[in-house]
Design an enzyme around this catalytic site. Structure first.
Site, PDB file in Angstrom:
ATOM      1  N   PHE A 188      36.475 131.763   7.335  1.00  0.00           N
ATOM      2  CA  PHE A 188      35.971 131.965   5.849  1.00  0.00           C
ATOM      3  C   PHE A 188      37.573 132.068   5.217  1.00  0.00           C
ATOM      4  CE2 PHE A 188      33.738 133.689   1.937  1.00  0.00           C
ATOM      5  CZ  PHE A 188      33.131 132.559   1.672  1.00  0.00           C
ATOM      6  N   VAL A 245      42.267 115.255   9.480  1.00  0.00           N
ATOM      7  CA  VAL A 245      43.403 114.307   9.133  1.00  0.00           C
ATOM      8  C   VAL A 245      43.546 113.833   7.698  1.00  0.00           C
ATOM      9  CG1 VAL A 245      44.985 112.458   9.666  1.00  0.00           C
ATOM     10  CG2 VAL A 245      43.573 113.693  11.498  1.00  0.00           C
ATOM     11  N   GLU A 299      54.054 127.458   6.581  1.00  0.00           N
ATOM     12  CA  GLU A 299      53.746 129.024   7.036  1.00  0.00           C
ATOM     13  C   GLU A 299      55.022 129.866   7.310  1.00  0.00           C
ATOM     14  OE1 GLU A 299      50.712 130.135   7.696  1.00  0.00           O
ATOM     15  OE2 GLU A 299      49.637 127.901   7.664  1.00  0.00           O
ATOM     16  N   LYS A 344      47.730 115.379  15.150  1.00  0.00           N
ATOM     17  CA  LYS A 344      46.960 114.273  14.208  1.00  0.00           C
ATOM     18  C   LYS A 344      47.025 113.172  14.873  1.00  0.00           C
ATOM     19  CE  LYS A 344      47.499 117.143   9.809  1.00  0.00           C
ATOM     20  NZ  LYS A 344      48.393 117.083   8.763  1.00  0.00           N
TER      21      LYS A 344
END
Length: 348
Positions: free
Chosen positions: A13, A157, A214, A229
């Site tokens: 979540f 993707v 990040e 991917k």
């Protein structure tokens, strides 16, 4: 007459899960009217904010408020819910498990085990997590078929753009021969900013500031996200059985400002390009690497956080799909689209 209920358990979540909850709240009545379907979230499991379940449906607005204020979801639970993921998945009162935990691009865990447990317990699975497809796609696909359950993954993707449903439903009797793509928004943004004269390190900081990179951007910069991917697409579309470490991978860490400038003078732009192609022996070769792409190539004009994929097929020759400057909520849309496919039986 009441609409049929589709009960959904969310495993994770975070930002995507909360965006999905908001989308469900916004679209709930429209879905009831258009599809005669009542989607209810009956379980939510988090890593740090507890777990809750209710067979009649949780209060999503209250769940959002609780988590975003630093509270614990257990206060919303009809009865005590397991904190351990596999036990939660096996016992939650749900028809569909939505797996949206954080990706580990080097192992595909714990998401792969979550999907496996959900299918074995007779639940349909919808996931935005690339790990299960990059590390165990064939196994999980066959497990889903053996249980007559859906295993859908539109959000893995290009942020929910209809890649997989396009091929599944829109390209019958078609063989994918290969593809070229730009699939990582962070590196495309960084390279675009470098082309505009911004140093590499500053472009990385900008990507972090707008939330697409990040704190440790290695998975993007070193090509791991793009490799995962690429692996997913090759496995699903081309019947490959690749793992991410089998994708030839070179990131953009070594790209210098002068490399970008030299490419522009030659009428080219440097892009992190993902490719897959069938080899003469019937296998699939996949690669992620920076390329100086000619400005005659459509890939050269996909800038910023946009993505593109060009499919080569044996029926339509080449088909190109571009996703322009996606927003985070688009991943949530892919989850919703898959849930509606499950409810309507459009998943084979």
């Amino acid at each position: 007459m009441s609409a049929p209920v589709q009960r959904v358990a969310l495993i994770g979540f975070g930002a995507v899960g909360r965006a999905f909850a908001r989308l469900l709240l916004r679209k709930h009545e429209e879905i009831r009217q258009r599809y005669a379907l009542d989607i209810r979230v009956t379980g939510i499991l988090t890593a740090r904010r507890g777990a809750a379940w209710d067979p009649d449906g949780l209060d999503l607005a209250a769940a959002l408020t609780t988590v975003e204020s630093g509270g614990d979801l257990s206060a919303l639970s009809r009865s005590p819910a397991p904190a351990e993921a596999i036990a939660f998945i096996e016992r939650c009162p749900a028809d569909v498990v939505v797996e949206i935990t954080v990706l580990d691009p080097r192992t595909g865990q714990p998401a792969t085990d979550h999907v496996r447990a959900a299918l074995r317990s007779g639940r349909h699975v919808v996931t935005a997590n690339k790990g299960p497809l990059a590390f165990a796609y064939r196994e999980l696909r066959e497990l889903a078929r053996s249980r007559s359950r859906a295993f859908l993954f539109e959000s893995t993707v290009m942020d929910g753009a209809p890649l997989f449903s396009l091929v599944r439903e829109g390209l019958p009797a078609t063989r994918i021969l290969g593809f070229r793509a730009i699939l990582n928004s962070t590196t495309n943004f960084i390279l675009t900013r470098m082309e505009e004269g911004i140093p590499f390190e500053e472009a990385v900081r900008e990507a972090q500031a707008i939330g697409i990179a990040e704190a440790d951007p290695s998975n993007d910069i070193d090509g791991w996200d793009a490799a995962v991917k690429t692996c997913v697409l090759a496995n699903v579309w081309m019947e490959a059985d690749l793992r991410p470490d089998q994708v030839e991978r070179t990131g953009i860490r070594g790209i210098r400002p002068e490399d970008v400038a030299d490419a522009r003078r030659e009428g080219r732009r440097i892009k992190l390009v993902c490719t897959a192609e069938r080899t003469d022996d019937g296998n699939v070769r996949a690669r992620v690497a920076p390329e100086a792409v000619s400005t005659e190539d459509l890939l050269a004009y996909v800038r910023g956080t946009s993505s593109v994929i060009a499919l080569r097929t044996d029926t339509l020759k080449q088909l190109t799909l571009i996703e322009h400057e996606p927003e985070p909520a688009q991943t949530a849309f892919g989850l919703l689209a898959d849930l509606l496919h499950v409810a309507r039986g459009r998943w084979e």
